[in-house]
Design a protein around this motif. Structure first.
Motif, short mmCIF file in Angstrom:
data_model
loop_
_atom_site.label_atom_id
_atom_site.label_comp_id
_atom_site.label_asym_id
_atom_site.label_seq_id
_atom_site.Cartn_x
_atom_site.Cartn_y
_atom_site.Cartn_z
N GLY A 110 5.45 1.63 -0.45
CA GLY A 110 4.66 0.96 0.36
C GLY A 110 4.66 1.90 1.79
N VAL A 111 5.75 2.95 1.69
CA VAL A 111 5.75 3.75 2.90
C VAL A 111 4.61 4.79 3.20
CG1 VAL A 111 8.37 3.18 3.32
CG2 VAL A 111 7.61 5.00 1.96
N GLY A 112 4.30 5.23 1.72
CA GLY A 112 3.23 6.14 2.07
C GLY A 112 3.83 7.62 0.96
N LYS A 113 4.54 7.26 0.29
CA LYS A 113 5.28 8.27 -0.48
C LYS A 113 4.13 9.01 -1.41
CE LYS A 113 7.99 6.14 -3.19
NZ LYS A 113 8.41 6.37 -4.61
N THR A 114 3.30 8.31 -2.12
CA THR A 114 2.08 8.88 -3.09
C THR A 114 1.27 9.62 -2.15
OG1 THR A 114 2.13 6.82 -4.19
CG2 THR A 114 0.22 8.32 -4.83
N ALA A 118 0.74 13.76 -2.04
CA ALA A 118 -0.53 14.54 -2.21
C ALA A 118 -0.74 15.52 -1.37
CB ALA A 118 -1.73 13.31 -2.21
N LYS A 119 -0.31 15.07 0.06
CA LYS A 119 -0.89 15.94 1.24
C LYS A 119 0.24 17.09 0.98
CE LYS A 119 -1.66 12.08 4.49
NZ LYS A 119 -0.97 11.46 5.31
N LEU A 120 1.22 16.89 0.70
CA LEU A 120 2.47 18.24 0.47
C LEU A 120 1.66 18.98 -0.53
CD1 LEU A 120 6.07 16.68 0.36
CD2 LEU A 120 4.85 18.34 2.20
N PHE A 139 8.30 3.08 -13.58
CA PHE A 139 8.34 1.55 -13.49
C PHE A 139 6.84 0.98 -13.18
CE2 PHE A 139 9.66 -2.33 -11.71
CZ PHE A 139 10.45 -2.88 -12.79
N ARG A 140 6.14 1.64 -12.34
CA ARG A 140 4.83 1.04 -11.86
C ARG A 140 3.69 1.94 -12.70
NH1 ARG A 140 4.25 1.03 -5.75
NH2 ARG A 140 5.02 3.07 -5.93
N ALA A 141 3.09 1.08 -13.28
CA ALA A 141 1.92 1.91 -14.23
C ALA A 141 1.00 2.18 -13.10
CB ALA A 141 1.28 1.13 -15.09
N VAL A 252 8.02 11.12 8.39
CA VAL A 252 7.51 9.92 8.82
C VAL A 252 6.14 9.91 9.08
CG1 VAL A 252 7.74 8.51 11.21
CG2 VAL A 252 9.67 10.48 10.30
N THR A 253 5.51 8.89 8.33
CA THR A 253 4.43 8.51 8.09
C THR A 253 3.61 7.40 9.04
OG1 THR A 253 4.53 6.54 6.68
CG2 THR A 253 4.52 8.89 5.52
N LYS A 254 2.41 7.60 8.99
CA LYS A 254 1.49 6.28 9.93
C LYS A 254 1.73 6.28 11.44
CE LYS A 254 2.31 3.55 5.86
NZ LYS A 254 2.38 2.26 5.02
N LEU A 255 1.90 7.89 11.77
CA LEU A 255 1.88 7.68 13.09
C LEU A 255 0.76 7.62 14.13
CD1 LEU A 255 4.75 10.38 13.55
CD2 LEU A 255 4.93 8.16 13.79
N ASP A 256 -0.41 7.54 13.43
CA ASP A 256 -1.55 7.51 13.61
C ASP A 256 -2.02 6.03 14.19
OD1 ASP A 256 -1.41 7.40 10.87
OD2 ASP A 256 -3.54 6.91 10.78
N GLY A 257 -1.26 5.02 13.56
CA GLY A 257 -1.50 3.75 13.69
C GLY A 257 -0.64 2.92 14.39
N VAL A 280 -0.37 11.61 9.94
CA VAL A 280 -1.00 11.24 10.77
C VAL A 280 -2.51 10.62 10.20
CG1 VAL A 280 -0.04 12.45 12.89
CG2 VAL A 280 -1.68 13.46 11.60
N GLY A 281 -2.51 10.11 9.18
CA GLY A 281 -3.83 9.40 8.69
C GLY A 281 -3.56 9.17 7.16
N GLU A 282 -4.69 8.82 6.64
CA GLU A 282 -4.69 8.46 5.19
C GLU A 282 -5.24 9.50 4.45
OE1 GLU A 282 -5.42 4.08 4.22
OE2 GLU A 282 -6.75 4.15 5.80
N LYS A 283 -5.92 10.40 4.88
CA LYS A 283 -6.72 11.52 4.19
C LYS A 283 -5.46 12.66 3.83
CE LYS A 283 -11.32 10.76 5.58
NZ LYS A 283 -10.97 10.34 7.16
P1 GDP Z 1 3.72 4.46 -1.47
O1 GDP Z 1 3.65 3.01 -1.90
O2 GDP Z 1 5.00 4.56 -0.78
O3 GDP Z 1 3.32 5.53 -2.61
O4 GDP Z 1 2.54 4.49 -0.55
P2 GDP Z 1 1.07 5.14 -0.77
O5 GDP Z 1 0.99 6.40 -0.52
O6 GDP Z 1 0.21 4.31 -1.64
O7 GDP Z 1 0.66 4.43 0.87
C1 GDP Z 1 0.55 3.05 1.14
C2 GDP Z 1 -0.70 2.95 2.28
O8 GDP Z 1 -0.09 3.30 3.51
C3 GDP Z 1 -2.00 3.51 1.68
O9 GDP Z 1 -3.04 2.39 2.28
C4 GDP Z 1 -2.11 4.58 2.50
O10 GDP Z 1 -3.36 5.05 2.68
C5 GDP Z 1 -1.39 4.50 3.89
N1 GDP Z 1 -0.88 5.77 4.42
C6 GDP Z 1 0.14 6.40 3.75
N2 GDP Z 1 0.27 7.46 4.80
C7 GDP Z 1 -0.49 7.18 5.88
C8 GDP Z 1 -0.48 7.71 7.27
O11 GDP Z 1 -0.01 8.82 7.67
N3 GDP Z 1 -1.61 7.15 8.23
C9 GDP Z 1 -1.89 6.08 8.01
N4 GDP Z 1 -2.86 5.40 8.84
N5 GDP Z 1 -1.91 5.29 6.72
C10 GDP Z 1 -1.14 6.07 5.70
#
Ligand code: GDP
Length: 301
Positions: A110-114, A118-120, A139-141, A252-257, A280-283
């Motif tokens: 949930g932290v934004g690993k996937t 992809a971004k890297l 573990f998670r399909a 460190v992710t999600k700094l945009d939010g 800094v975003g989801e793209k």
């Molecule tokens: P994982 O479970 O750690 O692999 O997490 P995901 O990569 O699936 O990301 C979990 C959620 O966080 C998704 O809805 C992503 O779009 C969101 N997310 C990941 N990185 C960022 C970011 O830098 N900014 C924002 N706003 N959302 C992010």
């Protein structure tokens, strides 16, 4: 920078609110400044050193206008926030010290690993490097499917096996394939089950052991992904991880939010680890190489 608007607004706007019409600094002002910085997650230690420095200056200097006072505050904050021994950021274009260069990505779900992987992948690919993703969170399909979608988006191949496959076996496949094809970078997704620490440690140890069979000095980096919106919780999470595995850097992710982007400035100090990238975003384009100078400039400028 765009993605940091909320933190910048929180710091800048609150500071101009308290400096409005003011030319002197008193206890009450310092307390309010302290609260603003703490609320933006700049960290207690850094905040206190900023406040101390400002107190020192204000005792010696006189300010004739609000602008002068503001200018002094910004200069001191910049000075203190840049005061670190952090290593210089490395561009995706730079030559890598090993081939394939193996990067393990760790972090809880949930932290934004996937997304970060992809971004890297996208950035290395754009820089002309050949990337392979290893889907070792078996573990998670859903995790593997999700990662495949992102690998396609980034335009890089992914190595996977079925659900519940041995993660180390996936990594061995990926690293062998990278060596055979002359790929430059292997990005390894790993499981994020921190609640089962012993199991996670074993899994990571085995992944590393197996990777070393093909690439003796692998992994070259272990990047821990942290959710920037969780503030100080991210710090305690990181401390747990560093007990399991030798982390070399942070994403460190999600700094945009969040208005608490100041966490980036204190987290490396608290953990003794460099922040290498920020999300800094989801793209796929929303990853920045962390450059402290630019970051501080974006926050205060
Ligand atoms: P994982 O479970 O750690 O692999 O997490 P995901 O990569 O699936 O990301 C979990 C959620 O966080 C998704 O809805 C992503 O779009 C969101 N997310 C990941 N990185 C960022 C970011 O830098 N900014 C924002 N706003 N959302 C992010």
């Amino acid at each position: 920078k765009e993605g940091l608007t909320k933190t910048r607004e929180s710091i800048r706007e609150n500071i101009s609110r308290i400096t409005q019409g003011r030319t002197d600094i008193d206890e009450e002002f310092l307390e309010e400044l302290e609260n603003i910085l703490i609320a933006a997650d700049v960290g207690v230690e850094t905040t206190l050193s900023i406040v101390d420095r400002i107190t020192e200056k204000a005792e010696k200097e006189t300010y004739h206008s609000e602008d002068e006072l503001n200018g002094m505050l910004m200069r001191v904050m910049e000075e203190m926030l840049l005061d670190t021994s952090e290593s210089h950021p490395v561009d995706f274009d730079a030559a890598l010290p090993a081939k394939p260069y193996v990067i393990l990505i760790v972090g809880v779900n949930g932290v934004g690993k996937t997304t970060s992987i992809a971004k890297l992948a996208h950035n290395y690919n754009k820089a002309g490097k050949r990337v392979i993703i290893a889907a070792a969170d078996t573990f998670r399909a859903a995790a593997v499917q999700q990662l495949q979608i992102w690998a396609d988006r980034a335009g890089v191949p992914m190595v996977s096996q079925g659900q519940n496959a041995d993660p180390a076996s996936v990594v061995f496949d990926a690293v062998s394939s990278a060596a055979a094809k002359g790929a430059d970078v292997v990005l390894v997704d790993t499981a994020g089950r921190l609640h089962n620490k012993a199991h996670l440690m074993e899994e990571l140890a085995k992944i590393m052991r197996v990777a070393k069979k093909k690439v003796p000095d692998a992994p070259h980096e272990v990047l821990l992904v942290l959710d920037g919106t969780t503030g100080q919780n991210a710090v305690s999470q990181a401390k747990e991880f560093t007990k399991c595995v030798n982390v070399t850097g942070l994403i460190v992710t999600k700094l945009d939010g969040t208005a608490k982007g100041g966490i980036v400035l204190s987290i490396s100090r608290e953990l003794g680890l460099p922040v290498k990238y920020i999300g800094v975003g989801e793209k796929i384009d929303d990853l920045q190489i962390f450059d402290r100078g630019k970051f501080v400039g974006a926050l205060l400028g």
